[in-house]
Design a protein around this motif. Structure first.
Motif, mmCIF file in Angstrom:
data_model
loop_
_atom_site.group_PDB
_atom_site.id
_atom_site.type_symbol
_atom_site.label_atom_id
_atom_site.label_comp_id
_atom_site.label_asym_id
_atom_site.label_seq_id
_atom_site.Cartn_x
_atom_site.Cartn_y
_atom_site.Cartn_z
ATOM 1 N N UNK A 61 0.850 -1.199 0.000
ATOM 2 C CA UNK A 61 0.000 0.000 0.000
ATOM 3 C C UNK A 61 0.881 1.242 0.000
ATOM 4 N N UNK A 62 0.528 2.219 -0.832
ATOM 5 C CA UNK A 62 1.237 3.501 -0.865
ATOM 6 C C UNK A 62 0.201 4.605 -1.011
ATOM 7 N N UNK A 63 0.096 5.439 0.004
ATOM 8 C CA UNK A 63 -0.919 6.498 0.032
ATOM 9 C C UNK A 63 -0.227 7.841 0.132
ATOM 10 N N UNK A 64 -0.517 8.711 -0.800
ATOM 11 C CA UNK A 64 0.079 10.035 -0.783
ATOM 12 C C UNK A 64 -0.605 10.922 0.261
ATOM 13 N N UNK A 65 0.093 11.932 0.763
ATOM 14 C CA UNK A 65 -0.529 12.831 1.748
ATOM 15 C C UNK A 65 -1.638 13.662 1.119
ATOM 16 N N UNK A 66 -2.624 14.060 1.932
ATOM 17 C CA UNK A 66 -3.734 14.880 1.435
ATOM 18 C C UNK A 66 -3.374 16.346 1.385
ATOM 19 N N UNK A 67 -4.264 17.140 0.750
ATOM 20 C CA UNK A 67 -4.046 18.584 0.643
ATOM 21 C C UNK A 67 -4.539 19.312 1.891
ATOM 22 N N UNK A 68 -5.608 18.830 2.479
ATOM 23 C CA UNK A 68 -6.140 19.467 3.677
ATOM 24 C C UNK A 68 -5.748 18.665 4.920
ATOM 25 N N UNK A 69 -5.930 17.377 4.865
ATOM 26 C CA UNK A 69 -5.525 16.514 5.984
ATOM 27 C C UNK A 69 -5.144 15.156 5.416
ATOM 28 N N UNK A 70 -4.538 14.344 6.258
ATOM 29 C CA UNK A 70 -4.088 13.026 5.814
ATOM 30 C C UNK A 70 -2.593 13.026 5.542
ATOM 31 N N UNK A 71 -1.914 12.023 6.035
ATOM 32 C CA UNK A 71 -0.474 11.906 5.858
ATOM 33 C C UNK A 71 -0.140 10.782 4.880
ATOM 34 N N UNK A 72 1.062 10.880 4.325
ATOM 35 C CA UNK A 72 1.524 9.821 3.442
ATOM 36 C C UNK A 72 1.770 8.535 4.218
ATOM 37 N N UNK A 73 1.443 7.409 3.613
ATOM 38 C CA UNK A 73 1.597 6.115 4.276
ATOM 39 C C UNK A 73 2.170 5.084 3.315
ATOM 40 N N UNK A 74 3.021 4.220 3.852
ATOM 41 C CA UNK A 74 3.611 3.113 3.097
ATOM 42 C C UNK A 74 3.461 1.848 3.931
ATOM 43 N N UNK A 75 3.012 0.811 3.290
ATOM 44 C CA UNK A 75 2.902 -0.482 3.966
ATOM 45 C C UNK A 75 3.648 -1.514 3.136
ATOM 46 N N UNK A 76 4.537 -2.272 3.783
ATOM 47 C CA UNK A 76 5.335 -3.260 3.063
ATOM 48 C C UNK A 76 5.144 -4.642 3.681
ATOM 49 N N UNK A 77 5.377 -5.651 2.863
ATOM 50 C CA UNK A 77 5.302 -7.049 3.299
ATOM 51 C C UNK A 77 6.654 -7.697 3.010
ATOM 52 N N UNK A 78 7.247 -8.322 4.021
ATOM 53 C CA UNK A 78 8.521 -9.024 3.875
ATOM 54 C C UNK A 78 8.254 -10.519 3.884
ATOM 55 N N UNK A 79 8.673 -11.200 2.828
ATOM 56 C CA UNK A 79 8.281 -12.611 2.692
ATOM 57 C C UNK A 79 9.393 -13.543 2.233
ATOM 58 N N UNK A 80 10.625 -13.063 2.126
ATOM 59 C CA UNK A 80 11.679 -13.934 1.613
ATOM 60 C C UNK A 80 13.013 -13.643 2.306
ATOM 61 N N UNK A 81 13.740 -14.718 2.634
ATOM 62 C CA UNK A 81 15.045 -14.609 3.286
ATOM 63 C C UNK A 81 16.061 -15.409 2.488
ATOM 64 N N UNK A 82 17.219 -14.797 2.206
ATOM 65 C CA UNK A 82 18.302 -15.474 1.497
ATOM 66 C C UNK A 82 19.548 -15.397 2.364
ATOM 67 N N UNK A 83 20.038 -16.562 2.806
ATOM 68 C CA UNK A 83 21.233 -16.618 3.637
ATOM 69 C C UNK A 83 22.487 -16.465 2.769
ATOM 70 N N UNK A 84 23.642 -16.154 3.379
ATOM 71 C CA UNK A 84 24.866 -15.940 2.585
ATOM 72 C C UNK A 84 25.281 -17.126 1.734
ATOM 73 N N UNK A 85 24.893 -18.346 2.109
ATOM 74 C CA UNK A 85 25.256 -19.510 1.304
ATOM 75 C C UNK A 85 24.264 -19.784 0.178
ATOM 76 N N UNK A 86 23.304 -18.883 -0.004
ATOM 77 C CA UNK A 86 22.331 -19.029 -1.085
ATOM 78 C C UNK A 86 21.061 -19.756 -0.694
ATOM 79 N N UNK A 87 20.990 -20.280 0.532
ATOM 80 C CA UNK A 87 19.782 -20.974 0.976
ATOM 81 C C UNK A 87 18.637 -19.974 1.136
ATOM 82 N N UNK A 88 17.483 -20.312 0.599
ATOM 83 C CA UNK A 88 16.322 -19.419 0.582
ATOM 84 C C UNK A 88 15.203 -20.022 1.418
#
Length: 296
Positions: A137-164
């Motif tokens: 989700x990415x929401x820009x700030x409003x002109x009168x009210x409302x702030x910008x918002x970002x929502x992220x999802x983290x779903x993957x891990x890669x170790x230094x040896x390449x294991x996922x």
């Protein structure tokens, strides 16, 4: 005749006493074994070893321990999976900049771990491991009210040896260089810049009052000018958006796992803590609106 018998007995006793030492020496010599004969006899019989024929053990020969001295504690088997518990916190650094001005749902997010994660004295996630996800989700700030918002999802891990491995975590804090905050469900919210808005109205009011006083050459003209300036300043605030929510490159994110993370024991047992990339942190910045009063 009696004299002859008595003389014979006396002679016999004398002879016996004279021969007694010789008889004792012969008896002793017959009872003591002959060492040479004994050794020769033992050598002649197979399977019989005399003490003289046994070799001395070497000085460094291993000594057999009794069965009671053997270690009794069995080494526990290594499980198939190592588990990183839910609620584990990981410090991450952001590799790609994100801003609500251009971010769209589905855009990728790339991060890297800054500190090793150790569970039960085992290094399971070394520093320098990669974490990826996407913007949901990415929401820009409003002109009168409302702030910008970002929502992220983290779903993957890669170790230094390449294991996922599958990964599920949400941000709990962010160091962006600005005044962004992290709320419920990992939503990152930008600043509002209320102080900047008040300053804009004040500046235009004073400028309008000064201009009105010069033109009208009276207090009434200054009042009219002040009103016009205040209106212009308020219009400028209403027609422009608030500060964008921004995550510059080098932003630090503290995230927390939402569920247990299962890692194959054959792939996730490291002996070194790893090393993260050297990224400069974002510079400090003040929240501001876009210049101009034209909406965008």
């Amino acid at each position: 005749m009696k004299l002859h018998v008595a003389g014979g007995l006396v002679a016999t006793v004398i002879i016996a006493f004279a021969m007694a030492p010789a008889l004792r020496a012969q008896s002793t010599s017959s009872q003591s074994p002959n060492p040479a004969a004994t050794q020769q006899s033992s050598a002649a019989r197979p399977g019989v070893t005399t003490p003289q024929s046994q070799p001395a053990p070497p000085a460094n020969a291993p000594v057999a321990l009794p069965s009671s001295a053997a270690p009794s504690a069995a080494v526990p088997p290594v499980p198939k999976y190592f588990v990183v518990p839910a609620g584990t916190r990981l410090p991450l650094v952001l590799h790609n900049a994100i801003t609500t001005r251009s971010a769209q749902p589905g855009d990728p997010v790339y991060l890297e771990t800054l500190f090793p994660i150790i569970v039960d004295s085992r290094i399971l996630i070394p520093a320098g491991s990669y974490v990826s996800g996407e913007i949901t989700e990415a929401k820009r700030p409003g002109r009168i009210h409302g702030r910008g918002q970002i929502k992220i999802k983290l779903d993957n891990l890669i170790l230094p040896n390449g294991y996922e491995a599958s990964f599920n975590a949400s941000p709990t804090d962010a160091g962006t260089g600005g005044n962004e905050t992290v709320g419920k469900e990992g939503t990152i919210t930008g600043d509002s810049n209320k102080a900047g808005d008040a300053g804009t109205v004040l500046e235009t009011t004073m400028a309008g009052a000064g201009l009105g006083g010069i033109v009208g050459r009276s207090g009434e003209g200054a009042g009219i000018g002040a009103g016009v300036g205040a209106a212009a300043g308020l219009l400028a605030v209403l027609l422009t958006r608030g500060p964008e929510a921004e995550l510059p490159r080098g932003t630090t994110l503290d995230v927390m796992t939402n569920r247990p993370l299962y890692l194959l024991s054959s792939k996730a047992n490291f002996t070194t803590p790893g090393q993260a990339s050297t990224l400069a942190g974002p510079p400090n910045r003040e929240p501001r609106r876009r210049a101009g009063i034209i909406p965008y």
